[in-house]
Enzyme design. Structure first.
Site, PDB file in Angstrom:
ATOM      1  N   PRO A  16       0.847  -1.191   0.000  1.00 10.11           N
ATOM      2  CA  PRO A  16       0.000   0.000   0.000  1.00 10.11           C
ATOM      3  C   PRO A  16       0.884   1.243   0.000  1.00 10.11           C
ATOM      4  O   PRO A  16       1.850   1.304   0.757  1.00 10.11           O
ATOM      5  CB  PRO A  16      -0.781  -0.101   1.330  1.00 10.11           C
ATOM      6  CG  PRO A  16      -0.097  -1.128   2.145  1.00 10.11           C
ATOM      7  CD  PRO A  16       0.743  -1.974   1.242  1.00 10.11           C
ATOM      8  N   MET A  17       0.582   2.204  -0.855  1.00  6.56           N
ATOM      9  CA  MET A  17       1.386   3.438  -0.880  1.00  6.56           C
ATOM     10  C   MET A  17       0.487   4.642  -1.139  1.00  6.56           C
ATOM     11  O   MET A  17      -0.069   4.802  -2.236  1.00  6.56           O
ATOM     12  CB  MET A  17       2.487   3.349  -1.947  1.00  6.56           C
ATOM     13  CG  MET A  17       3.634   2.434  -1.539  1.00  6.56           C
ATOM     14  SD  MET A  17       4.987   2.461  -2.712  1.00  6.56           S
ATOM     15  CE  MET A  17       4.301   1.531  -4.062  1.00  6.56           C
ATOM     16  N   GLN A  67      -6.801  -1.092   2.215  1.00 11.45           N
ATOM     17  CA  GLN A  67      -6.183  -0.904   3.542  1.00 11.45           C
ATOM     18  C   GLN A  67      -6.889   0.218   4.314  1.00 11.45           C
ATOM     19  O   GLN A  67      -7.042   1.334   3.815  1.00 11.45           O
ATOM     20  CB  GLN A  67      -4.704  -0.548   3.418  1.00 11.45           C
ATOM     21  CG  GLN A  67      -4.033  -0.556   4.788  1.00 11.45           C
ATOM     22  CD  GLN A  67      -2.612  -0.005   4.811  1.00 11.45           C
ATOM     23  OE1 GLN A  67      -2.395   1.147   4.460  1.00 11.45           O
ATOM     24  NE2 GLN A  67      -1.666  -0.827   5.227  1.00 11.45           N
ATOM     25  N   CYS A  96       1.872   3.183   9.712  1.00 11.48           N
ATOM     26  CA  CYS A  96       2.176   4.507   9.133  1.00 11.48           C
ATOM     27  C   CYS A  96       2.853   5.388  10.190  1.00 11.48           C
ATOM     28  O   CYS A  96       2.276   5.639  11.249  1.00 11.48           O
ATOM     29  CB  CYS A  96       0.902   5.167   8.613  1.00 11.48           C
ATOM     30  SG  CYS A  96       1.274   6.796   7.920  1.00 11.48           S
ATOM     31  N   LYS A 135      -0.957  -5.067   8.478  1.00 10.65           N
ATOM     32  CA  LYS A 135       0.406  -4.698   8.078  1.00 10.65           C
ATOM     33  C   LYS A 135       1.038  -3.965   9.258  1.00 10.65           C
ATOM     34  O   LYS A 135       0.528  -2.935   9.697  1.00 10.65           O
ATOM     35  CB  LYS A 135       0.387  -3.818   6.830  1.00 10.65           C
ATOM     36  CG  LYS A 135       1.783  -3.382   6.403  1.00 10.65           C
ATOM     37  CD  LYS A 135       1.776  -2.857   4.978  1.00 10.65           C
ATOM     38  CE  LYS A 135       3.137  -2.377   4.528  1.00 10.65           C
ATOM     39  NZ  LYS A 135       3.426  -1.001   4.935  1.00 10.65           N
ATOM     40  N   ASN A 194       8.474  -7.579   4.023  1.00  8.07           N
ATOM     41  CA  ASN A 194       8.500  -6.284   3.320  1.00  8.07           C
ATOM     42  C   ASN A 194       9.699  -5.450   3.759  1.00  8.07           C
ATOM     43  O   ASN A 194      10.035  -5.401   4.934  1.00  8.07           O
ATOM     44  CB  ASN A 194       7.184  -5.540   3.618  1.00  8.07           C
ATOM     45  CG  ASN A 194       7.155  -4.116   3.099  1.00  8.07           C
ATOM     46  OD1 ASN A 194       6.851  -3.186   3.844  1.00  8.07           O
ATOM     47  ND2 ASN A 194       7.462  -3.915   1.837  1.00  8.07           N
ATOM     48  N   GLY A 195      10.285  -4.806   2.752  1.00  9.24           N
ATOM     49  CA  GLY A 195      11.355  -3.853   3.006  1.00  9.24           C
ATOM     50  C   GLY A 195      12.589  -4.139   2.194  1.00  9.24           C
ATOM     51  O   GLY A 195      13.189  -5.204   2.300  1.00  9.24           O
TER      52      GLY A 195
HETATM   53  C1  LIG Z   1       5.108   6.974  -1.018  1.00  7.64           C
HETATM   54  C2  LIG Z   1       4.842   5.908  -0.001  1.00  7.64           C
HETATM   55  C3  LIG Z   1       3.578   5.809   0.568  1.00  7.64           C
HETATM   56  C4  LIG Z   1       3.304   4.810   1.521  1.00  7.64           C
HETATM   57  N1  LIG Z   1       2.034   4.677   1.997  1.00  7.64           N
HETATM   58  C5  LIG Z   1       1.711   3.620   2.803  1.00  7.64           C
HETATM   59  C6  LIG Z   1       0.357   3.355   3.159  1.00  7.64           C
HETATM   60  O1  LIG Z   1      -0.580   4.034   2.727  1.00  7.64           O
HETATM   61  N2  LIG Z   1       0.129   2.274   3.969  1.00  7.64           N
HETATM   62  C7  LIG Z   1       1.137   1.475   4.430  1.00  7.64           C
HETATM   63  O2  LIG Z   1       0.873   0.503   5.150  1.00  7.64           O
HETATM   64  N3  LIG Z   1       2.420   1.693   4.092  1.00  7.64           N
HETATM   65  C8  LIG Z   1       2.724   2.728   3.275  1.00  7.64           C
HETATM   66  N4  LIG Z   1       4.015   2.899   2.853  1.00  7.64           N
HETATM   67  C9  LIG Z   1       5.050   1.937   3.262  1.00  7.64           C
HETATM   68  C10 LIG Z   1       5.182   0.812   2.208  1.00  7.64           C
HETATM   69  O3  LIG Z   1       3.971   0.095   2.089  1.00  7.64           O
HETATM   70  C11 LIG Z   1       6.313  -0.178   2.571  1.00  7.64           C
HETATM   71  O4  LIG Z   1       6.005  -0.762   3.808  1.00  7.64           O
HETATM   72  C12 LIG Z   1       7.682   0.489   2.674  1.00  7.64           C
HETATM   73  O5  LIG Z   1       7.893   1.406   1.624  1.00  7.64           O
HETATM   74  C13 LIG Z   1       8.809  -0.549   2.664  1.00  7.64           C
HETATM   75  O6  LIG Z   1       8.780  -1.306   1.490  1.00  7.64           O
HETATM   76  P1  LIG Z   1       9.826  -1.027   0.256  1.00  7.64           P
HETATM   77  O7  LIG Z   1      11.203  -1.088   0.828  1.00  7.64           O
HETATM   78  O8  LIG Z   1       9.529  -2.100  -0.731  1.00  7.64           O
HETATM   79  O9  LIG Z   1       9.507   0.357  -0.242  1.00  7.64           O
HETATM   80  C14 LIG Z   1       4.322   3.911   1.935  1.00  7.64           C
HETATM   81  C15 LIG Z   1       5.595   4.026   1.353  1.00  7.64           C
HETATM   82  C16 LIG Z   1       5.857   4.992   0.394  1.00  7.64           C
HETATM   83  C17 LIG Z   1       7.222   5.063  -0.233  1.00  7.64           C
END
Ligand SMILES: Cc1cc2nc3c(=O)[nH]c(=O)nc-3n(C[C@H](O)[C@H](O)[C@H](O)COP(=O)(O)O)c2cc1C
Length: 315
Positions: A16-17, A67, A96, A135, A194-195
Site C-alpha cells: 500500500p502506498m 487498507q 504509518c 500490516k 517487506n522492506g
Molecule cells: C510513497 C509511499 C507511501 C506509503 N504509503 C503507505 C500506506 O498508505 N500504507 C502502508 O501501510 N504503508 C505505506 N508505505 C510503506 C510501504 O507500504 C512499505 O512498507 C515500505 O515502503 C517498505 O517497502 P519497500 O522497501 O519495498 O519500499 C508507503 C511508502 C511509500 C514510499
C-alpha cells in the site's frame, strides 16, 4: 500463497502506498504480474465523509486489498463492511509513521498498544466475510513484532505483512529481515515480508532468509510496475532482466494515462503529474522533463509532452 479463502496466483504483493497506488497504477501492477494489489491507506473517517476521494475499486483489479487506517475498532468494522463487496481482502494499517497519523493515534501509534491492535483486528474480522490482514512495523520504540503478530492472528487476521523497521526508523536503516523470520516462525497464518526488495534476487533472498510466504514490494514499483514481471522472470529462470529504458518507461506511462482516461480520472491532474515524474526516473534529460511537467495545466498537455519526449528519447 493463500490468504484465508483467497488464492493468489503468486507470492508478489504491491505494498500500500499513499499518493501512489491509484486505480490505473494498480491495474498496471496487476498486468505486470503482481499476485495482489493494495490501495493506499484509506482513513475510515475520511472515507465516511468523502468516499469519492479514495477513488474506484474495480472487479478487474481482483484480488484487491483495501487498507484501512483508524484507532476506532467499531468504526473500522463498519467501514470494512461497507467496502467488502469492492475487494477480496481488507488490510489494517499498524505502521504509518507520519505525524499526521500517529498524532491522532492511527497507524504506527497503535504499535504501543497490542491490546488495541487485537481489538481492531477482531472487530473487522467479525464484521466482514472477506479475509482480514494486518500490516505491521516491528514496534514503536522496541521490537514487539512477534507479540503484535500473534495478537493479530489470535483475533482473526488471515495474514500478517511485516515491514521490518521500528516506528522511528527511516529508509536509511535496512529492513531487518531476521525479525520477519521470527514472526514467520511464531505464526501459523501466512507472513508477508517487506522492506528493501528491488530485484528478483532480493525477493528470492527474502523468501529464503525468512521462510515467509509472500514478498511485498513498495518503492521499487513506483514509476516501474514492470518490477513484478522482472521478479517473476527471475523466479522462473534465475536471470535478472535489465531495467526498462527511459523510452520504455515513458511508453508504460502513456499506458497509465490511457487507464486514467478510460476510468474518467483525467481531472486528477496533480496525481498524473506526480506519476509522470516518477516514471521519468532514469530518463536521459529527465531533470528537464520534470521541470516542464510541473507547470502543465491539463492531462492532454502532459500526454503531449510525454509523446514529444518519447520520440526524442535515445536511451
Ligand atoms: C510513497 C509511499 C507511501 C506509503 N504509503 C503507505 C500506506 O498508505 N500504507 C502502508 O501501510 N504503508 C505505506 N508505505 C510503506 C510501504 O507500504 C512499505 O512498507 C515500505 O515502503 C517498505 O517497502 P519497500 O522497501 O519495498 O519500499 C508507503 C511508502 C511509500 C514510499
Amino acid at each position: 500463497m493463500e490468504i484465508g479463502k483467497v488464492k493468489l496466483k503468486n507470492e508478489l504483493v504491491l505494498a500500500p502506498m499513499a499518493g501512489v497506488n491509484s486505480l490505473p497504477f494498480r491495474l498496471l501492477c496487476r498486468e505486470a504480474g503482481a499476485g495482489l494489489v493494495s490501495t493506499a491507506m484509506v482513513d475510515v473517517q475520511g472515507f465516511l465523509a468523502k468516499p469519492e476521494v479514495f477513488g474506484q475499486f474495480l472487479k478487474e483489479e481482483a484480488p484487491l486489498s483495501i487498507q484501512l487506517v483508524t484507532p476506532d475498532a467499531k468504526l473500522a468494522g463498519a467501514v470494512a463492511k461497507k467496502l467488502e463487496r469492492s475487494c477480496q481482502l481488507i488490510d489494517l494499517n499498524f505502521g504509518c509513521p507520519a505525524g499526521s497519523a500517529t498524532n491522532t493515534g492511527r497507524g504506527a501509534a497503535l504499535l504501543k498498544d497490542v491490546g488495541k491492535v487485537g481489538e481492531i483486528v477482531k472487530s473487522v474480522s467479525e464484521a466482514v466475510k472477506v479475509p482480514v490482514t494486518a500490516k505491521i512495523r516491528l514496534g514503536w520504540k522496541k521490537i514487539d513484532a512477534v507479540e503484535i503478530g500473534k495478537a493479530c492472528e489470535k483475533n482473526g487476521a488471515a495474514a500478517v505483512a511485516v515491514h521490518a523497521r521500528l516506528f522511528g526508523e527511516g529508509y536509511g536503516i535496512k529492513s531487518r529481515w531476521g525479525e520477519i523470520k521470527k514472526v514467520k516462525d511464531a505464526l501459523s497464518v501466512p507472513v508477508i515480508g517487506n522492506g528493501d526488495v528491488w530485484t528478483g534476487a532480493d525477493a528470492k533472498r527474502l523468501l529464503e532468509a525468512t521462510g515467509c510466504d509472500g514478498v511485498m514490494v513498495g518503492r521499487a514499483a513506483v514509476g516501474d510496475p514492470d518490477i513484478f514481471h522482472r521478479i517473476l522472470h527471475y523466479f522462473r529462470t534465475g536471470e535478472e532482466l535489465a531495467l526498462p529504458s527511459g523510452k520504455e518507461k515513458l511508453e508504460m506511462f502513456l499506458k497509465l494515462l490511457g487507464l486514467y482516461r478510460k476510468h474518467s480520472l483525467k481531472e486528477r491532474l496533480g496525481e498524473v503529474k506526480k506519476q509522470a515524474i516518477w516514471f521519468s526516473k532514469g530518463l536521459v534529460g529527465g531533470a528537464e522533463f520534470r521541470r516542464r511537467v510541473s507547470p502543465l495545466r491539463s492531462v492532454e498537455d502532459v500526454e503531449a509532452l510525454v509523446n514529444r519526449t518519447a520520440q526524442g528519447a535515445m536511451n
